[in-house]
Enzyme design. Structure first.
Site, PDB file in Angstrom:
ATOM      1  N   HIS A 218       0.811  20.252 -97.142  1.00 29.56           N
ATOM      2  CA  HIS A 218       2.200  20.526 -96.770  1.00 29.56           C
ATOM      3  C   HIS A 218       2.715  19.455 -95.803  1.00 29.56           C
ATOM      4  CE1 HIS A 218       3.087  24.300 -98.770  1.00 29.56           C
ATOM      5  NE2 HIS A 218       1.860  24.690 -98.515  1.00 29.56           N
TER       6      HIS A 218
ATOM      7  N   ARG B  79      -4.404  23.164-105.390  1.00 28.05           N
ATOM      8  CA  ARG B  79      -3.943  24.287-106.203  1.00 28.05           C
ATOM      9  C   ARG B  79      -2.886  23.876-107.218  1.00 28.05           C
ATOM     10  NH1 ARG B  79      -5.125  26.582-101.030  1.00 28.05           N
ATOM     11  NH2 ARG B  79      -6.463  28.418-101.228  1.00 28.05           N
TER      12      ARG B  79
ATOM     13  N   CYS C 299       2.451  32.373 -95.782  1.00 28.79           N
ATOM     14  CA  CYS C 299       2.586  33.415 -94.777  1.00 28.79           C
ATOM     15  C   CYS C 299       4.040  33.832 -94.525  1.00 28.79           C
ATOM     16  CB  CYS C 299       1.983  32.953 -93.472  1.00 28.79           C
ATOM     17  SG  CYS C 299       2.672  31.442 -92.845  1.00 28.79           S
TER      18      CYS C 299
ATOM     19  N   CYS D 240       0.131  27.839 -94.397  1.00 27.20           N
ATOM     20  CA  CYS D 240      -1.184  28.155 -94.946  1.00 27.20           C
ATOM     21  C   CYS D 240      -2.240  27.799 -93.908  1.00 27.20           C
ATOM     22  CB  CYS D 240      -1.404  27.367 -96.229  1.00 27.20           C
ATOM     23  SG  CYS D 240      -3.044  27.561 -96.939  1.00 27.20           S
TER      24      CYS D 240
ATOM     25  N   SER E 248       1.355  27.930-105.965  1.00 25.89           N
ATOM     26  CA  SER E 248       1.182  29.347-106.283  1.00 25.89           C
ATOM     27  C   SER E 248       2.485  29.990-106.734  1.00 25.89           C
ATOM     28  CB  SER E 248       0.590  30.100-105.083  1.00 25.89           C
ATOM     29  OG  SER E 248      -0.742  29.694-104.877  1.00 25.89           O
TER      30      SER E 248
ATOM     31  N   GLU F  78      -5.792  33.200-100.211  1.00 26.24           N
ATOM     32  CA  GLU F  78      -4.993  32.994 -99.015  1.00 26.24           C
ATOM     33  C   GLU F  78      -3.699  33.793 -99.173  1.00 26.24           C
ATOM     34  OE1 GLU F  78      -5.469  31.607 -96.198  1.00 26.24           O
ATOM     35  OE2 GLU F  78      -3.439  31.565 -95.402  1.00 26.24           O
TER      36      GLU F  78
ATOM     37  N   CYS G  99      -2.652  31.046-103.394  1.00 31.33           N
ATOM     38  CA  CYS G  99      -2.350  30.859-101.972  1.00 31.33           C
ATOM     39  C   CYS G  99      -0.942  31.410-101.740  1.00 31.33           C
ATOM     40  CB  CYS G  99      -2.427  29.393-101.583  1.00 31.33           C
ATOM     41  SG  CYS G  99      -1.999  29.098 -99.856  1.00 31.33           S
TER      42      CYS G  99
ATOM     43  N   CYS H  78      -5.195  24.767 -96.922  1.00 31.32           N
ATOM     44  CA  CYS H  78      -4.827  23.391 -97.269  1.00 31.32           C
ATOM     45  C   CYS H  78      -3.546  23.009 -96.522  1.00 31.32           C
ATOM     46  CB  CYS H  78      -4.701  23.199 -98.768  1.00 31.32           C
ATOM     47  SG  CYS H  78      -3.777  24.454 -99.627  1.00 31.32           S
TER      48      CYS H  78
END
Length: 572
Positions: A81, A483, A554, A74, A506, A27, A551, A77
C-alpha cells in the site's frame, strides 16, 4: 505421490444453509453464506464485514501523507500500500519518468521479500490446514517419513540443502502427541480434521512431513520480514519510500547488502527444498481439486519495473495483461480506463458504476440480513466483467505471453502432477500458481541485488529525485501485490488530496455481485463444482476461499450473532 489418481470428492445429501463467519486464517473479517443441495453449492454470497473509510480520512491531506495512512489498512502486506500510494503521487507529479535506477531496484527488492514472506506464510500457516491433518501424523512411521522427506526434497534441485532428518520428524511427532494428550489444543481447538473428516486424504507420513515444515516455516518467515526491514527500516509499515525514490542511503553499503543476502540465502533454500516440494507432494493427493473452484476472466498488472520504467507497466519483468473466457493464448493489453467500481450490492449509496478517478465512498449500511446489499466491498469490474487477480492471473497471463520463466516452471509443476494446463483453472491451480510466482520472484531477487551492486561499483549512488507539487494533478499507482492487482488513484487540487480511491486485490476477488448481478470471482469459484462432504464442517469452502489469501482491510467491525435454522461456525 504426484501420480496419484484423482478421486471423487465425498458429498453430503439434502439441502443445507451454511454460514462461515468469521472466516479465520485471513486478514480482516469475511462472512460466506452458502446454500448446499445434495453436496454442491448452488448459491453463495461473499460479505466483507469491515468498513475501511480510508478514502474519507485522506481528503484534504498532503499527498505525501497518503502512504503512511494507506499501509495501515492491513497488518500483513503493508508495504504494497505504501508503494502504490508513492507510485500514484510519483505519477501525478511526473517524477516517475525520472526515478533513479537504485530507487527502483531497492523498491523492487523490498517487494520481492514481501512476496516471499507472504506466500510462505499463506501456504503453511493460512492454507495448509485445509488439506493437512496435523493429528494424523500421530500414526506416521517416522522412518518411512524420513525416506519420503529425502525424496521430496530433491523435487526442484538434485542437491537440496535442507533435508528433514528422522530426529526432527520424531521431535515433531512427540510435540503433537504432547499437545493432544494435554487436551489443550490451542489454535487447533476447532480444527475440522479433529475426529477424522472424509475430505482429508493425506497419508500419515505426509501429514507428519508437512507439519514439521509448518513449524519450521514459523521461524523462516521471520527472516523474510527482516529482509524487508534491511532496506525498509522496519516491518510492518516500512519507512523508506519517498516521492521520487527512497531514503535509505545505508542500503548502498556492503553491510546492508550482505545482511540482506544472508537472509535471502536461507529463504531461497527453504523455498526450493521445502515449499515447492511440499506443494507438489500435497497436491498429488488432491487432484480432484484441479477441476473445482475455477473462474473465467483474469488480470495482472505485472511487476518489477526496469530502469527508467516506473511509468511504463510494459517495462516490468513480470508482464501485465488480461485474459477473457480462459483464452490463455489470447492475452490482451491492460487498459486502465476499463476499470469501474459498482455499488448496487454494496453497503454504499446507490450510483452508477464509476472509474476510480470519479470514485465515491459514501457508506449506507442496511442490514446483515439484506440479500440485495450485503458487503462493505465494492464490486470492481474490468470491461464490465468479473475478473480474478492474484498469482493465478499473473501465471496465466505470463504463461500465455510466453515469459520464459513462467513457461518453464508452470510446465514443471504440471509435469510433476501429470495434469494439463486446464488444471490451472481451479482451486488447486490457484494454490500452485502462488508457489510458482514465489519461486520465480525468489530466483529474480539475486539479479536485482547484482544490479544494485553493479551501480554502486560504477559510482552511481543516486536514490532520490527532486520534484515540485503541482496545484492540480491526477495519478495512479499500480502494484501487483502478493494477493493481486492493487491500485491507488489520487486527484490533487490546491496541493491537497481532493479524492483518493483504493482498489485492492481482495475487492477484485471477494467483492459482491455487480450492477449486472454477475457474481464476484470467489462467489463464481465456489459455484464451480465445489463439493461439501459435511455441512457441519465445510472445509471445502475454506479451501477455495483461502486459495485467494483474502485480506479484508480494516475499519468498522460488525459481526452478527444470529442463530436459528442457519448453521453458524467458528473456524480454525
Amino acid at each position: 505421490m504426484s501420480g496419484c489418481s484423482p478421486k471423487a470428492a465425498p458429498m453430503a445429501h439434502g439441502k443445507h444453509d451454511v454460514v462461515v463467519d468469521p472466516v479465520t486464517r485471513i486478514e480482516g473479517h469475511l462472512r460466506i453464506e452458502a446454500v448446499v443441495e445434495d453436496g454442491k453449492i448452488v448459491d453463495v454470497r461473499s460479505s466483507s464485514q469491515l468498513f475501511r473509510g480510508l478514502e474519507i480520512i485522506l481528503k484534504g491531506r498532503d499527498p505525501r501523507d497518503a502512504q503512511h495512512f494507506t499501509q495501515r489498512s492491513c497488518g500483513v502486506c503493508t508495504y504494497v500500500h505504501a508503494l502504490a500510494s508513492v507510485r500514484c503521487v510519483d505519477n501525478a507529479v511526473g517524477v516517475d519518468k525520472e526515478l533513479p535506477h537504485n530507487a527502483t531496484i531497492i523498491r523492487n527488492l523490498v517487494l520481492a521479500a514481501q512476496f516471499m514472506h507472504d506466500h510462505i506464510v499463506h501456504f503453511y500457516h493460512l492454507h495448509a490446514l485445509d488439506f493437512v491433518d496435523v493429528t494424523g501424523c500421530l500414526s506416521a512411521d517416522v522412518n518411512k517419513t524420513a525416506e519420503i522427506a529425502a525424496a521430496v526434497a530433491k523435487t526442484v534441485r538434485p542437491d537440496p540443502k535442507i533435508v528433514t532428518s528422522k530426529e526432527d520428524l520424531q521431535k515433531t511427532k512427540d510435540t503433537v502427541k504432547s499437545i493432544v494428550d494435554s487436551g489443550r489444543l490451542g489454535i487447533f481447538t476447532n480444527a475440522y480434521f479433529l475426529g477424522g473428516h472424509p475430505a482429508y486424504v493425506l497419508p500419515p507420513e505426509v501429514n507428519l512431513l508437512a507439519t514439521n515444515h509448518y513449524l519450521n516455516a514459523l521461524h523462516l518467515q521471520v527472516k523474510a520480514a527482516r529482509a524487508m526491514a534491511v532496506f525498509g527500516a522496519k516491518n510492518p509499515h516500512t519507512q523508506f519510500t519517498v516521492m521520487g525514490g527512497v531514503s535509505c542511503y545505508e542500503g548502498l553499503t556492503d553491510k546492508y547488502i550482505n545482511d540482506f543476502l544472508a537472509l535471502y540465502a536461507d529463504i531461497k533454500d527453504f523455498i526450493l527444498d521445502c515449499y515447492i516440494p511440499d506443494l507438489i507432494a500435497v497436491a498429488g493427493y488432491y487432484k480432484d481439486w484441479a477441476s473445482i473452484g475455477g473462474t473465467t476472466n483474469f488480470m495482472s498488472f505485472g511487476e518489477y519495473p526496469a530502469q527508467g520504467g516506473e511509468a511504463d507497466l510494459n517495462s516490468r519483468y513480470i508482464k501485465p495483461g488480461v485474459i477473457f473466457d480462459r483464452k490463455i493464448t489470447d492475452v490482451q493489453a491492460f487498459d486502465p480506463s476499463k476499470i469501474e467500481e459498482h455499488v448496487k450490492h454494496s453497503w454504499y449509496k446507490d450510483g452508477s458504476p464509476k472509474h476510480p478517478y470519479a470514485g465515491v465512498t459514501d457508506p449506507m449500511y442496511t442490514s446483515l440480513d439484506d440479500k440485495a446489499k450485503y458487503s462493505w466491498m465494492k464490486a470492481p469490474r474490468y470491461d464490465g466483467k468479473s475478473t480474478e487477480v492474484g498469482p493465478l492471473a499473473t501465471c496465466l497471463v505470463n504463461y500465455g505471453l510466453g515469459h520464459p520463466e513462467f513457461v518453464k516452471y508452470v510446465n514443471f509443476v504440471l509435469g510433476k502432477l501429470e495434469v494439463g494446463p486446464e488444471a490451472l483453472f481451479s482451486t488447486l491451480g490457484r494454490t500452485g500458481a502462488r508457489g510458482i510466482e514465489c519461486l520465480i520472484t525468489c530466483l529474480k531477487t539475486e539479479d536485482m541485488v547484482n544490479d544494485l551492486k553493479e551501480n554502486i561499483a560504477k559510482g552511481n549512488l543516486d536514490i532520490c529525485k527532486d520534484w515540485d507539487m503541482p496545484a492540480e494533478a491526477q495519478g495512479v499507482g499500480f502494484v501487483n501485490a502478493p494477493r493481486g492487482g492493487l491500485s491507488h488513484w489520487i486527484d490533487i487540487k490546491g496541493g491537497k488530496i481532493d479524492n483518493f480511491q483504493l482498489v485492492v486485490p481482495s475487492t477484485w476477488n471477494l467483492g459482491p455481485r455487480c450492477d449486472n448481478n454477475l457474481p464476484g470471482p470467489t462467489e463464481e469459484a465456489l459455484l464451480d463444482n465445489t463439493p461439501i462432504a459435511d455441512p457441519e464442517r465445510p472445509v471445502e469452502i475454506l479451501r477455495t476461499v483461502h486459495s485467494y489469501d483474502p485480506c479484508i482491510a480494516c475499519g468498522v467491525h460488525v459481526i452478527d450473532n444470529k442463530t436459528g435454522n442457519v448453521k453458524k461456525f467458528r473456524v480454525l
